[in-house]
Write an enzyme that holds these catalytic residues in place. Structure first.
Site, PDB file in Angstrom:
ATOM      1  N   LYS A  15      37.384  37.869  45.364  1.00  0.00           N
ATOM      2  CA  LYS A  15      38.374  38.973  45.434  1.00  0.00           C
ATOM      3  C   LYS A  15      38.658  39.539  44.053  1.00  0.00           C
ATOM      4  O   LYS A  15      38.709  40.756  43.860  1.00  0.00           O
ATOM      5  CB  LYS A  15      39.671  38.484  46.065  1.00  0.00           C
ATOM      6  CG  LYS A  15      39.557  37.936  47.473  1.00  0.00           C
ATOM      7  CD  LYS A  15      40.921  37.619  48.064  1.00  0.00           C
ATOM      8  CE  LYS A  15      41.662  36.566  47.249  1.00  0.00           C
ATOM      9  NZ  LYS A  15      41.013  35.232  47.261  1.00  0.00           N
ATOM     10  N   THR A  16      38.843  38.626  43.075  1.00  0.00           N
ATOM     11  CA  THR A  16      39.176  39.104  41.728  1.00  0.00           C
ATOM     12  C   THR A  16      37.999  39.831  41.091  1.00  0.00           C
ATOM     13  O   THR A  16      38.184  40.844  40.407  1.00  0.00           O
ATOM     14  CB  THR A  16      39.628  37.932  40.844  1.00  0.00           C
ATOM     15  OG1 THR A  16      40.792  37.332  41.433  1.00  0.00           O
ATOM     16  CG2 THR A  16      39.986  38.400  39.433  1.00  0.00           C
ATOM     17  N   VAL A  17      36.789  39.372  41.340  1.00  0.00           N
ATOM     18  CA  VAL A  17      35.610  40.073  40.812  1.00  0.00           C
ATOM     19  C   VAL A  17      35.553  41.477  41.410  1.00  0.00           C
ATOM     20  O   VAL A  17      35.366  42.467  40.696  1.00  0.00           O
ATOM     21  CB  VAL A  17      34.320  39.277  41.105  1.00  0.00           C
ATOM     22  CG1 VAL A  17      33.083  40.121  40.845  1.00  0.00           C
ATOM     23  CG2 VAL A  17      34.271  38.011  40.255  1.00  0.00           C
ATOM     24  N   LYS A  39      49.059  41.556  42.441  1.00  0.00           N
ATOM     25  CA  LYS A  39      48.729  40.320  43.173  1.00  0.00           C
ATOM     26  C   LYS A  39      50.071  39.847  43.700  1.00  0.00           C
ATOM     27  O   LYS A  39      50.804  39.157  42.972  1.00  0.00           O
ATOM     28  CB  LYS A  39      48.105  39.300  42.215  1.00  0.00           C
ATOM     29  CG  LYS A  39      47.849  37.931  42.835  1.00  0.00           C
ATOM     30  CD  LYS A  39      46.431  37.699  43.225  1.00  0.00           C
ATOM     31  CE  LYS A  39      46.189  36.264  43.688  1.00  0.00           C
ATOM     32  NZ  LYS A  39      44.836  36.014  44.162  1.00  0.00           N
ATOM     33  N   SER A  43      49.354  31.785  43.102  1.00  0.00           N
ATOM     34  CA  SER A  43      49.652  30.348  42.962  1.00  0.00           C
ATOM     35  C   SER A  43      48.556  29.747  42.094  1.00  0.00           C
ATOM     36  O   SER A  43      47.389  29.756  42.447  1.00  0.00           O
ATOM     37  CB  SER A  43      49.703  29.665  44.331  1.00  0.00           C
ATOM     38  OG  SER A  43      48.594  30.053  45.111  1.00  0.00           O
ATOM     39  N   ASP A  47      44.523  34.992  37.965  1.00  0.00           N
ATOM     40  CA  ASP A  47      44.283  36.408  38.272  1.00  0.00           C
ATOM     41  C   ASP A  47      45.084  37.356  37.379  1.00  0.00           C
ATOM     42  O   ASP A  47      44.523  38.236  36.730  1.00  0.00           O
ATOM     43  CB  ASP A  47      44.572  36.655  39.753  1.00  0.00           C
ATOM     44  CG  ASP A  47      43.525  35.960  40.634  1.00  0.00           C
ATOM     45  OD1 ASP A  47      43.714  35.893  41.844  1.00  0.00           O
ATOM     46  OD2 ASP A  47      42.501  35.474  40.085  1.00  0.00           O
ATOM     47  N   GLY A 111      44.095  33.708  48.441  1.00  0.00           N
ATOM     48  CA  GLY A 111      43.273  32.876  49.321  1.00  0.00           C
ATOM     49  C   GLY A 111      42.454  33.733  50.282  1.00  0.00           C
ATOM     50  O   GLY A 111      41.874  34.749  49.907  1.00  0.00           O
ATOM     51  N   ASN A 168      29.428  39.311  48.450  1.00  0.00           N
ATOM     52  CA  ASN A 168      29.535  38.928  47.047  1.00  0.00           C
ATOM     53  C   ASN A 168      28.741  37.659  46.758  1.00  0.00           C
ATOM     54  O   ASN A 168      28.964  36.626  47.388  1.00  0.00           O
ATOM     55  CB  ASN A 168      31.006  38.706  46.676  1.00  0.00           C
ATOM     56  CG  ASN A 168      31.134  38.220  45.238  1.00  0.00           C
ATOM     57  OD1 ASN A 168      30.577  38.817  44.328  1.00  0.00           O
ATOM     58  ND2 ASN A 168      31.823  37.115  45.045  1.00  0.00           N
ATOM     59  N   LEU A 202      26.992  38.024  38.601  1.00  0.00           N
ATOM     60  CA  LEU A 202      27.049  38.589  37.241  1.00  0.00           C
ATOM     61  C   LEU A 202      26.866  37.494  36.198  1.00  0.00           C
ATOM     62  O   LEU A 202      27.346  36.373  36.373  1.00  0.00           O
ATOM     63  CB  LEU A 202      28.411  39.262  37.012  1.00  0.00           C
ATOM     64  CG  LEU A 202      28.758  40.426  37.941  1.00  0.00           C
ATOM     65  CD1 LEU A 202      30.187  40.886  37.705  1.00  0.00           C
ATOM     66  CD2 LEU A 202      27.791  41.569  37.746  1.00  0.00           C
TER      67      LEU A 202
HETATM   68  N1  LIG Z   1      29.560  38.109  41.786  1.00  0.00           N
HETATM   69  C1  LIG Z   1      29.940  37.132  40.942  1.00  0.00           C
HETATM   70  N2  LIG Z   1      29.281  36.953  39.772  1.00  0.00           N
HETATM   71  C2  LIG Z   1      29.645  35.977  38.919  1.00  0.00           C
HETATM   72  N3  LIG Z   1      30.683  35.119  39.116  1.00  0.00           N
HETATM   73  C3  LIG Z   1      31.366  35.275  40.287  1.00  0.00           C
HETATM   74  C4  LIG Z   1      31.037  36.273  41.240  1.00  0.00           C
HETATM   75  N4  LIG Z   1      31.909  36.171  42.285  1.00  0.00           N
HETATM   76  C5  LIG Z   1      32.751  35.158  41.981  1.00  0.00           C
HETATM   77  N5  LIG Z   1      32.436  34.629  40.780  1.00  0.00           N
HETATM   78  C6  LIG Z   1      33.128  33.524  40.110  1.00  0.00           C
HETATM   79  O1  LIG Z   1      33.570  32.610  41.106  1.00  0.00           O
HETATM   80  C7  LIG Z   1      34.935  32.232  40.855  1.00  0.00           C
HETATM   81  C8  LIG Z   1      35.796  32.711  42.036  1.00  0.00           C
HETATM   82  O2  LIG Z   1      35.766  34.141  42.075  1.00  0.00           O
HETATM   83  P1  LIG Z   1      37.131  34.943  42.174  1.00  0.00           P
HETATM   84  O3  LIG Z   1      38.111  34.427  41.173  1.00  0.00           O
HETATM   85  O4  LIG Z   1      36.829  36.391  42.144  1.00  0.00           O
HETATM   86  O5  LIG Z   1      37.603  34.506  43.629  1.00  0.00           O
HETATM   87  P2  LIG Z   1      38.952  34.907  44.357  1.00  0.00           P
HETATM   88  O6  LIG Z   1      38.624  35.199  45.775  1.00  0.00           O
HETATM   89  O7  LIG Z   1      39.661  35.951  43.584  1.00  0.00           O
HETATM   90  O8  LIG Z   1      39.769  33.527  44.267  1.00  0.00           O
HETATM   91  P3  LIG Z   1      41.355  33.302  44.427  1.00  0.00           P
HETATM   92  O9  LIG Z   1      41.571  32.973  45.847  1.00  0.00           O
HETATM   93  O10 LIG Z   1      41.628  32.163  43.507  1.00  0.00           O
HETATM   94  O11 LIG Z   1      42.052  34.563  43.988  1.00  0.00           O
HETATM   95  C9  LIG Z   1      35.331  32.878  39.539  1.00  0.00           C
HETATM   96  O12 LIG Z   1      35.068  31.957  38.474  1.00  0.00           O
HETATM   97  C10 LIG Z   1      34.377  34.046  39.432  1.00  0.00           C
HETATM   98  O13 LIG Z   1      34.124  34.427  38.083  1.00  0.00           O
HETATM   99  C1  LIG Z   2      44.678  28.201  44.227  1.00  0.00           C
HETATM  100  C2  LIG Z   2      43.796  29.311  44.738  1.00  0.00           C
HETATM  101  N1  LIG Z   2      43.075  29.875  43.591  1.00  0.00           N
HETATM  102  C3  LIG Z   2      44.617  30.385  45.412  1.00  0.00           C
HETATM  103  N2  LIG Z   2      45.482  30.984  44.409  1.00  0.00           N
HETATM  104  C4  LIG Z   2      45.441  29.858  46.556  1.00  0.00           C
HETATM  105  C5  LIG Z   2      44.597  29.572  47.749  1.00  0.00           C
HETATM  106  C6  LIG Z   2      45.429  29.115  48.930  1.00  0.00           C
HETATM  107  C7  LIG Z   2      44.562  28.769  50.128  1.00  0.00           C
HETATM  108  C8  LIG Z   2      45.387  28.189  51.249  1.00  0.00           C
HETATM  109  C9  LIG Z   2      44.552  27.932  52.503  1.00  0.00           C
HETATM  110  O1  LIG Z   2      44.219  28.910  53.211  1.00  0.00           O
HETATM  111  O2  LIG Z   2      44.145  26.781  52.720  1.00  0.00           O
HETATM  112 MG   LIG Z   3      41.504  36.014  42.691  1.00  0.00          MG
END
Ligand SMILES: Nc1ncnc2c1ncn2[C@@H]1O[C@H](COP(=O)(O)OP(=O)(O)OP(=O)(O)O)[C@@H](O)[C@H]1O
Ligand SMILES: C[C@H](N)[C@H](N)CCCCCC(=O)O
Ligand SMILES: [Mg+2]
Length: 232
Positions: A15-17, A39, A43, A47, A111, A168, A202
């Site tokens: 999501k963050t990417v 955001k 937690s 981000d 999440g 992704n 990436l």
């Molecule tokens: N396309 C990508 N290329 C390189 N690294 C990636 C890619 N997608 C995800 N990652 C890496 O995987 C990890 C999780 O990705 P990300 O933080 O975007 O997930 P998220 O869904 O935002 O997680 P959260 O639930 O914690 O917010 C990060 O370290 C991120 O840099």
């Molecule tokens: C810690 C993690 N990076 C997120 N911020 C929180 C994810 C909560 C997931 C809860 C669940 O659905 O089990």
């Molecule tokens: Mg994120």
């Protein structure tokens, strides 16, 4: 609508990417359009800190993450650990004032779409209540199809305004692996939801040029708001 919610099938889906890629693209090619990142609940660290490192945001930390908990757990669980409760009433006023102040408000979920934001509601309920266009980030791995089907079913049940899926690659994948693990025709057929593109793995997911590049390959017609035509 000048907002977009980036949801995912799970935590660590990317999501963050996706959020930072779309944000980087917007700032590069629409400098006249102001950008806010939100955001609503965070937690654990990560981000908000990354947003602030990558972008010059004209928002206070509290406007980025109104509800911030220390433990990297589901927000209601993390809040309970701190002797706090999740007061969702705080979120809507922050969101609406950002909408009024900025051309584009990118919102990242917490999440997965089914993750709890309180003891009663999930991210899907927030997406429905706020009525904002939502995109679902699906990590490219075995099981992605089931994850997409289940989360789209949840989105439909919750009345989420789902505009598309973004695939992704959380790890390096060849073109044939991507086609085998996430066959677009199968995913679109089962979910009746468009796949708006695939983010490759990436080398540096914090590199703005790489983020801009991968965002440019997404279906931005769907993802970006229409800027009002500026008549000098
Ligand atoms: N396309 C990508 N290329 C390189 N690294 C990636 C890619 N997608 C995800 N990652 C890496 O995987 C990890 C999780 O990705 P990300 O933080 O975007 O997930 P998220 O869904 O935002 O997680 P959260 O639930 O914690 O917010 C990060 O370290 C991120 O840099
Ligand atoms: C810690 C993690 N990076 C997120 N911020 C929180 C994810 C909560 C997931 C809860 C669940 O659905 O089990
Ligand atoms: Mg994120």
């Amino acid at each position: 609508m000048n907002t977009l919610l980036i949801a995912g099938t799970d935590t660590d889906a990317g999501k963050t990417v996706v959020t930072t890629a779309i944000a980087a693209y917007w700032q590069r090619y629409y400098p006249q359009g102001s950008l806010a990142l939100m955001k609503p609940l965070q937690s654990g660290t990560g981000d908000r800190e990354l947003y602030q490192r990558l972008f010059e945001l004209k928002q206070s930390p509290e406007e980025i993450t109104p509800l911030y908990f220390d433990a990297p757990l589901a927000p209601p669980v993390a809040a309970h650990r701190e002797g706090r409760s999740v007061d969702l009433k705080q979120l809507w006023p922050v969101f609406t004032q950002l909408q009024g102040r900025f051309s584009f408000v990118l919102v990242e979920g917490v999440g997965g779409l089914g993750s709890p934001i309180s003891w009663e509601l999930t991210v899907a309920d927030l997406a429905h209540d706020w009525g904002i266009p939502t995109v679902l980030v699906v990590p490219v791995r075995l099981g992605a199809i089931a994850a997409a089907v289940a989360n789209v079913a949840l989105a439909r049940q919750a009345g989420v305004r789902l505009v598309g899926i973004i695939l992704n690659c959380v790890q390096p994948r060849s073109e044939s692996e991507i086609a085998d693990l996430t066959p677009i025709d199968l995913i679109e057929s089962f979910t009746q939801t468009r796949v708006l593109g695939t983010i490759p793995c990436l080398e540096d997911s914090h590199n703005l040029d790489q983020l801009v590049q991968v965002a440019s390959n997404l279906d931005l017609e769907i993802l970006l708001p229409r800027l009002p035509i500026w008549n000098p």
